[in-house]
Write an enzyme that holds these catalytic residues in place. Structure first.
Site, PDB file in Angstrom:
ATOM      1  N   HIS A 131       0.869  -1.186   0.000  1.00 34.01           N
ATOM      2  CA  HIS A 131       0.000   0.000   0.000  1.00 34.01           C
ATOM      3  C   HIS A 131       0.906   1.236   0.000  1.00 34.01           C
ATOM      4  O   HIS A 131       2.013   1.197   0.542  1.00 34.01           O
ATOM      5  CB  HIS A 131      -0.830  -0.052   1.293  1.00 34.01           C
ATOM      6  CG  HIS A 131      -1.916   0.963   1.405  1.00 34.01           C
ATOM      7  ND1 HIS A 131      -1.674   2.277   1.712  1.00 34.01           N
ATOM      8  CD2 HIS A 131      -3.261   0.853   1.267  1.00 34.01           C
ATOM      9  CE1 HIS A 131      -2.837   2.923   1.772  1.00 34.01           C
ATOM     10  NE2 HIS A 131      -3.808   2.084   1.494  1.00 34.01           N
ATOM     11  N   ASP A 208       3.037  -4.343   8.216  1.00 28.24           N
ATOM     12  CA  ASP A 208       1.819  -3.548   8.052  1.00 28.24           C
ATOM     13  C   ASP A 208       0.644  -4.507   8.173  1.00 28.24           C
ATOM     14  O   ASP A 208       0.366  -5.277   7.256  1.00 28.24           O
ATOM     15  CB  ASP A 208       1.870  -2.865   6.675  1.00 28.24           C
ATOM     16  CG  ASP A 208       0.543  -2.226   6.286  1.00 28.24           C
ATOM     17  OD1 ASP A 208      -0.451  -2.387   7.027  1.00 28.24           O
ATOM     18  OD2 ASP A 208       0.508  -1.575   5.235  1.00 28.24           O
ATOM     19  N   GLN A 211      -4.573  -4.977   6.994  1.00 28.53           N
ATOM     20  CA  GLN A 211      -5.550  -5.930   6.459  1.00 28.53           C
ATOM     21  C   GLN A 211      -5.567  -7.240   7.236  1.00 28.53           C
ATOM     22  O   GLN A 211      -6.490  -8.034   7.059  1.00 28.53           O
ATOM     23  CB  GLN A 211      -5.246  -6.222   4.980  1.00 28.53           C
ATOM     24  CG  GLN A 211      -5.425  -5.041   4.064  1.00 28.53           C
ATOM     25  CD  GLN A 211      -6.839  -4.490   4.067  1.00 28.53           C
ATOM     26  OE1 GLN A 211      -7.800  -5.187   4.359  1.00 28.53           O
ATOM     27  NE2 GLN A 211      -6.966  -3.212   3.747  1.00 28.53           N
ATOM     28  N   LYS A 234     -10.555  -0.666  10.510  1.00 21.10           N
ATOM     29  CA  LYS A 234     -10.732  -1.895   9.721  1.00 21.10           C
ATOM     30  C   LYS A 234     -11.034  -3.086  10.630  1.00 21.10           C
ATOM     31  O   LYS A 234     -11.391  -4.151  10.164  1.00 21.10           O
ATOM     32  CB  LYS A 234      -9.471  -2.171   8.892  1.00 21.10           C
ATOM     33  CG  LYS A 234      -9.199  -1.106   7.821  1.00 21.10           C
ATOM     34  CD  LYS A 234      -8.078  -1.540   6.916  1.00 21.10           C
ATOM     35  CE  LYS A 234      -7.368  -0.398   6.222  1.00 21.10           C
ATOM     36  NZ  LYS A 234      -8.144   0.286   5.199  1.00 21.10           N
ATOM     37  N   CYS A 372      -4.839   2.389  -3.638  1.00 15.57           N
ATOM     38  CA  CYS A 372      -3.625   2.952  -3.042  1.00 15.57           C
ATOM     39  C   CYS A 372      -2.446   1.997  -3.210  1.00 15.57           C
ATOM     40  O   CYS A 372      -1.595   1.890  -2.323  1.00 15.57           O
ATOM     41  CB  CYS A 372      -3.829   3.299  -1.566  1.00 15.57           C
ATOM     42  SG  CYS A 372      -5.060   4.566  -1.316  1.00 15.57           S
TER      43      CYS A 372
END
Lengths: 414, 150
Positions: A131, A208, A211, A234, A372
């Site tokens: 991303h 990261d 998600q 999220k 993104c």
């Protein structure tokens, strides 16, 4: 039930759906089918009630008042920190830093960890599927320090080329920053192996987890990563709140990212003494309600069980993938062997934005665009993809509606 | 409640599938790129002028959604042979049609472009329909910088 349900019991999706008020609304006179969970997830009433209780009952600043409201707010805020520590299996609550989101967490590490340590000749490794928020902070750091960015390529399925990664690793590698699960492709990356390989050359690893946090159980101790970042919104919590996990020894050695109130022990014009972890990185009045609300979101998904959520979603993704590959003219973008939550695709002769508008007319919310992740679009030579992304409250019936909506779009365009 | 087929009328689907005046003009008096960074739509507009004041030839290429491709195709048909002030006046009328919901729907003034009137019910798609026009305007005004919708 014809098929054996995971863990021996059916996943009571309708019961969970009832906790999410927005799922009952209609869009263009059709029941909402919300398949844009990778952008942001919906919120259960338990989170909303927690926010409401805070504002109605004990709204107050934290860590400074002697009065009852402040003590209650402080206790709730710090209790949320401990919930998150447990949720990701961190060694200490001092390793949990509240930030605005994944983006701020990565910027914090890039600047606070990287700026004073990196210089010309040093290398930072990211991947082709990142991303933008796990690319641009490192590019800024490279501009500031003279370090260079190295990129792990991906194969046609959307899996990292691990041989290329091993070749990129070397004595100059200082930081490896990789997405746990790709937002554009759904690929689940082998982050434990990535971390071990990076540690073998003395580099630190940031994962990261934006998600990953909503879809899989997290164990930073087992991952052995140095930093882990994720966003509250999220994970069925409020927007504007997120978490940076960092190993305590690393965080101790890092300078503050922002200066201000709450991050100090004592201020004089000659010398300011910084506060202990985690407060050193939490300058200013934080998003108190957001933190407490995120704690409620973590309670909510923990009560369901992340393993149960993952099993249910994996089955739903398999169902959706099978249905999607049966649609003539549909090409999946991202077919990694190990995937979670995301179905990214293109249709012959139909631009994703047109598909998005047509589906919206049937109440179906998907994302259309570059997600993104422009380098990923470049890799697959597409300007954009359509992306359906799932949460544990989605159903097979909703997948069927998505497929019917795609067929409708094909009727309009063909 | 509007039907999605009001947006994707046959004319739009047709112009998307078979865009008119699609392709590079070579040579071209004026060339400019326009892009929408939000959705990745990208088109290049080519103009040949009859003197300073009249558009003699117009072409475009690039990629985008049906709304942006059809709009560009319809625009090229519409402005070919028009004077610069005429083209600008059409754009102003068209732009108002799409962005000002209180404006009267005087569809006759925009001719065939009226098939795009449905876009005004989709605020997120207005930029798709106007990308080509913003690019044309910048080109006629002599700007050399690529046009971005953002």
């Amino acid at each position: 039930m014809t098929a054996a349900a995971p863990h021996g019991a059916a996943f009571p999706v309708e019961r969970y759906r009832a906790d999410f008020p927005v799922l009952a609304r209609r869009v263009h006179d059709q029941p909402l089918v919300y398949l844009d969970n990778a952008a942001t997830a919906q919120k259960p009433r338990q989170v909303m009630e927690t926010l409401d209780d805070y504002y109605r009952d004990y709204n107050s600043n934290i860590h400074r008042g002697v009065h009852t409201l402040s003590e209650q707010a402080t206790a709730a805020y710090e209790a949320a920190r401990k919930k998150i520590q447990t949720f990701i299996n961190a060694a200490s609550h001092q390793e949990i830093i509240f930030v605005r989101g994944t983006t701020e967490a990565i910027n914090l590490v890039a600047q606070s960890y990287g700026r004073n340590r990196l210089g010309a000749g040093d290398e930072i490794i990211v991947s082709e599927m990142e991303h933008h928020s796990n690319i641009v902070p490192w590019q800024l750091l490279c501009e500031q320090t003279g370090a260079t960015l190295q990129v792990i390529p991906i194969n046609d399925a959307g899996e990292l080329d691990m041989d290329a990664y091993k070749n990129l690793l070397g004595d100059n590698t200082r930081i490896v920053a990789i997405g746990h699960i790709s937002n554009a492709l759904g690929s689940v990356n082998p982050v434990t192996e990535i971390t071990a390989l990076a540690h073998a050359v003395g580099a630190v690893v940031l994962l990261d987890g934006a998600q990953a946090a909503p879809h899989t159980s997290l164990d930073v101790a087992a991952l052995d990563c140095d930093f882990y970042a994720f966003s509250g919104h999220k994970l069925f919590g409020p927007t504007g709140i997120g978490v940076l996990y960092g190993k305590q020894a690393l965080l101790e050695a890092m300078p503050p990212y922002h200066g201000g109130g709450d991050m100090i022990k004592m201020v004089t014009f000659k010398k300011t003494l910084y506060n202990d972890l985690p407060y050193k990185f939490e300058a200013g009045t934080p998003y108190i309600a957001g933190v407490i609300g995120l704690g409620a979101a973590v309670d909510y998904v923990s009560a369901i069980g992340m393993d149960q959520i993952q099993a249910y979603e994996d089955e739903l993704l398999r169902y959706a993938t099978t249905a999607a590959v049966g649609v003539p003219g549909l090409t999946l973008i991202g077919t990694a062997a190990h995937k979670a939550g995301i179905l990214s695709f293109v249709l012959d002769g139909i631009h994703p934005h047109d598909l998005g508008t047509i589906l919206d007319h049937d109440g179906i919310a998907i994302r259309a665009g570059h997600h993104c992740a422009m380098p990923v679009m470049e890799r697959y030579r597409v300007p954009a993809t359509a992306r359906a992304s799932f949460a544990f409250y989605n159903t097979r019936e909703e997948v069927d509606k998505l497929i019917a909506g795609i067929d409708k779009a094909k009727d309009i365009f063909n | 409640m509007f039907d999605v087929k009001d947006l994707y009328q046959e004319v739009i689907v047709d112009h998307n599938r078979n865009p008119r005046n699609f392709g590079k003009l070579d040579p071209a008096d004026k060339t400019l790129e326009g892009f929408n960074p939000l959705c990745g739509d990208r088109l290049t507009l080519y103009l040949n002028m009859d003197g300073e004041e009249r558009i003699s030839e117009v072409g475009f290429d690039g990629h985008g959604c049906a709304i942006s491709i059809a709009s560009a195709s319809l625009m090229t048909e519409n402005v070919k042979g028009k004077s610069v002030p005429e083209a600008e006046a059409i754009f102003n009328t068209f732009h108002t049609l799409l962005t000002d919901s209180s404006a009267a729907l005087d569809l006759e003034r925009v001719g065939k472009l009226a098939v795009l009137a449905g876009v005004r019910d989709y605020p997120s798609r207005v930029k798709c329909a106007t990308l080509c026009w913003h690019t044309l305007k910048a080109l006629l005004e002599g700007g050399g910088e690529p046009v971005s919708t953002e």
